[in-house]
Every structure is written in C-alpha cells, then in structure tokens.
Scaffold this motif. Structure first.
Motif, PDB file in Angstrom:
ATOM      1  N   GLU A   8       0.808  -1.213   0.000  1.00 35.22           N
ATOM      2  CA  GLU A   8       0.000   0.000   0.000  1.00 35.22           C
ATOM      3  C   GLU A   8       0.844   1.267   0.000  1.00 35.22           C
ATOM      4  N   VAL A   9       0.429   2.224  -0.819  1.00 37.13           N
ATOM      5  CA  VAL A   9       0.863   3.599  -0.696  1.00 37.13           C
ATOM      6  C   VAL A   9      -0.414   4.390  -0.450  1.00 37.13           C
ATOM      7  N   LEU A  10      -0.438   5.172   0.618  1.00 36.89           N
ATOM      8  CA  LEU A  10      -1.687   5.782   1.050  1.00 36.89           C
ATOM      9  C   LEU A  10      -1.449   7.173   1.621  1.00 36.89           C
ATOM     10  N   ASP A  12      -1.522   9.418   4.850  1.00 36.98           N
ATOM     11  CA  ASP A  12      -1.572   9.533   6.311  1.00 36.98           C
ATOM     12  C   ASP A  12      -2.150  10.899   6.658  1.00 36.98           C
ATOM     13  N   GLY A  37       2.227   4.984   3.971  1.00 33.22           N
ATOM     14  CA  GLY A  37       2.041   3.565   3.685  1.00 33.22           C
ATOM     15  C   GLY A  37       3.368   2.858   3.930  1.00 33.22           C
ATOM     16  N   SER A  57       2.474  -1.067  -6.590  1.00 31.76           N
ATOM     17  CA  SER A  57       1.218  -0.771  -5.900  1.00 31.76           C
ATOM     18  C   SER A  57       0.169  -0.314  -6.894  1.00 31.76           C
ATOM     19  N   THR A  90      -8.055   5.753  -3.215  1.00 29.08           N
ATOM     20  CA  THR A  90      -6.774   5.729  -2.526  1.00 29.08           C
ATOM     21  C   THR A  90      -7.040   5.604  -1.026  1.00 29.08           C
ATOM     22  N   PHE A 107      -8.380   3.480   9.852  1.00 30.70           N
ATOM     23  CA  PHE A 107      -8.127   3.235   8.430  1.00 30.70           C
ATOM     24  C   PHE A 107      -9.427   3.287   7.636  1.00 30.70           C
ATOM     25  N   VAL A 109     -10.256   1.919   4.175  1.00 31.88           N
ATOM     26  CA  VAL A 109      -9.670   1.087   3.122  1.00 31.88           C
ATOM     27  C   VAL A 109     -10.720   0.310   2.326  1.00 31.88           C
ATOM     28  N   HIS A 114      -5.050  -0.386  -3.596  1.00 30.10           N
ATOM     29  CA  HIS A 114      -3.968  -1.362  -3.435  1.00 30.10           C
ATOM     30  C   HIS A 114      -4.486  -2.778  -3.229  1.00 30.10           C
TER      31      HIS A 114
END
Length: 322
Positions: A8-10, A12, A37, A57, A90, A107, A109, A114
């Motif tokens: 995951e790239v997310l 924050d 992430g 990702s 995302t 989170f 998600v 991802h």
C-alpha cells in the motif's frame, strides 16, 4: 541491488496541534495529509539514502492517487509499477498522536486501490539475483491480495532475489484477524530477512511462544530476524549468532515511520554491501556485518521519530551525519 517494495501507498492524515477552541462547540484536532504507507515509506527510505528502489502498488483514480505518484517520483522512487485503478479509492489512514508521539489509527480502506493488485499485474515484474523484494503483512490480509503476494514471492525466490518481510501488523487491514498468525507464518518461512516488533510477535503468537517462533523461522531458512521494541534495544538473531543493540535517546515527536525507516536503512545498507543473493548468504553469516547494518538502521529510525510525517521524516546521509 535494487529494492522493490510491494503493497500500500496511502495518505496519512496526521493530527496537528491543539484541538480548535470555539466555546462549548465540540471539535477535533485538524489533520494534515502526508504521503505514507509502510512499503512506500521503505521505498522512499532507500531512495533518500541514495539507493535504487521501486514501488509496486495501485492508487485510486483520484487526487490523492495522483499526489502519491508525484510524491514517489519526487523522492526518486521508480513508479513504473504503480498502476491506477480508476474505480477504486486511494486508502486513507487517520493517525492520532499522543503526547509521546505514539500513534493510534483509523483506516479507511473500503475499495482501496492497493487491494486490487492482481497476479496479472505482478506477472509483468521480473527479478534477478541482484534485486530484492520487500513487503508487509498487509499484503496477506485478504484472499485476493494473498494470491498475488504469494505468486510474486515465489517468483522472486525462484529467480534468486533476496526477500524481506516486515510483519507491520495492522488488524484493521485484515478481513479476518484469525487468519493473520497462520498467513504471516507461512510467508515468513519463505523469506531471507524478517523484521517484527516484540509487540507484534506477542500479539500474534503469544509472549510465551514468540522466541520459539523466531527459532522456527530460522530453522525454515530465514537468514536473519530483526526484533524492535519501541525505543528499547533491537535484537538480531541469525542461524549462527544473535545480539542486541541499544537505541539512542532522542526527543520523540512522531513514531509514524520509525519501523519503516529502520528496515529501509537495513535494506539500503545491505544493497550497498552485496551485489546479489549469493554474496548476501556469505555476508549475513558475519556478525560484524550484521551489527554494522543494524546500528545504521537504528540511526535511521531514531532520526525519523524526531520529525513529523512519513516521507518527509526519512533521513538522508546528511541528516544522519548531523
């Protein structure tokens, strides 16, 4: 050695400052978005130190996804394998910090991009013995993710790449947390480098069984297990020796990317010390090599907790030399 980071790239969303004050009106602290992430943090950590890293990702077809791809590119992380899922979101992680910089997470998600990384996507990636694959347990957390992750894990192993797992256990990522211990165990037995926190090991396998589990992994072929413990000593355990190193005392403001900076620093050090997996097998059996790499990784983690955010908190050599 090139480091490919899967997962995951997310965004924050990090809590900032004091809670707004408007008389008796309930309010929350403001949140500021940062690129993050765990696997992405590791890719940036390697690149910040001058290493060669790539992210594997998917991001959503939204403004957050475009921002993340541009941020990865800004930090010199290769994004050839960061795909866009137009109808997905995302992922967002709202991170609340207490007065000691320790985190709690919320989170978001559902339908996260991802989670749509498929075996078909991953089949386009090739490995050689001068590359490494890094991933976290979040890539094992759902059935669809699990199949793709085990596929690329075996592909990396078959082509002689060094494989690294950071457990980085986040219960909110899992479709069923009851699956976590066995899935993580199965993947762990197939890697060369494994990082975990003492808290994670205790939560997953029980405090009384954690050290036995480490030995089980080593017997299965894991070359080194690195165990962090917040600001406490870091333990390294190999098939032939073990030891601990203390962490420096620093002013902690945000622990968000501390573990990622640690394993990113270790992988960077490894990538400069060895050129391929064959060299790695000899290198890891030398206690001086392991102590030096672990000490460097500790310095990376210690710097990171003195800064806010994730990508922006990860050190360069200049930061470490201050």
């Amino acid at each position: 050695m090139k480091i490919l980071c899967l997962g995951e790239v997310l965004i924050d969303m990090l809590s900032q400052g004091a809670m707004p004050n408007d008389g008796d009106m309930p309010a929350m602290k403001p949140f500021q978005p940062f690129a993050g992430g765990a696997p992405a943090n590791v890719a940036v950590a390697v690149a910040q130190l001058g290493g060669d890293s790539a992210m594997v990702s998917k991001v959503g077809g939204d403004t957050f996804g475009a921002f993340l791809k541009s941020m990865l590119a800004h930090y010199q992380v290769n994004t050839d394998f960061v795909w866009t899922a137009p109808h997905a979101n995302t992922a967002l992680a709202f991170v609340n910090l207490d007065e000691d910089g320790e985190r709690s997470f919320d989170f978001y998600v559902d339908n996260a991009a991802h989670k749509h990384i498929s075996q078909q996507d991953l089949s386009s990636i090739s490995f050689t013995s001068d590359s490494a694959l890094h991933f976290c347990s979040g890539s094992l957390s759902e059935s669809d993710l699990l199949s793709g992750t085990m596929f690329i894990l075996e592909k990396a192993r078959e082509n002689g790449a060094v494989v690294c797992l950071d457990i980085n256990y986040r219960p909110a990522f899992w479709d069923d947390t009851a699956n976590a211990p066995s899935r993580i165990d199965e993947a762990a037995k197939r890697v060369a480098v494994l990082k975990a926190s003492r808290e994670e090991l205790n939560a997953l396998y029980g405090e009384e069984h954690a050290d036995a589990k480490i030995q089980e992994w080593l017997s299965a072929g894991v070359k080194i297990v690195l165990v962090t413990d917040g600001g406490g000593p870091v333990q390294y355990v190999t098939q032939s020796f073990e030891g601990t190193l203390t962490s420096p005392k620093v002013k902690v403001v945000d622990t968000t990317a501390a573990g990622d900076a640690f394993i990113g620093g270790f992988l960077y050090f490894l990538s400069t010390a060895v050129k391929n997996a064959d060299k790695f097998n000899a290198w890891i059996n030398n206690a001086d090599n392991v102590r030096e790499a672990t000490a460097f990784a500790i310095r990376c983690g210690a710097h990171t907790v003195t800064q806010y955010g994730a990508f922006s908190a990860l050190p360069t050599h200049a930061d470490l030399n201050q």
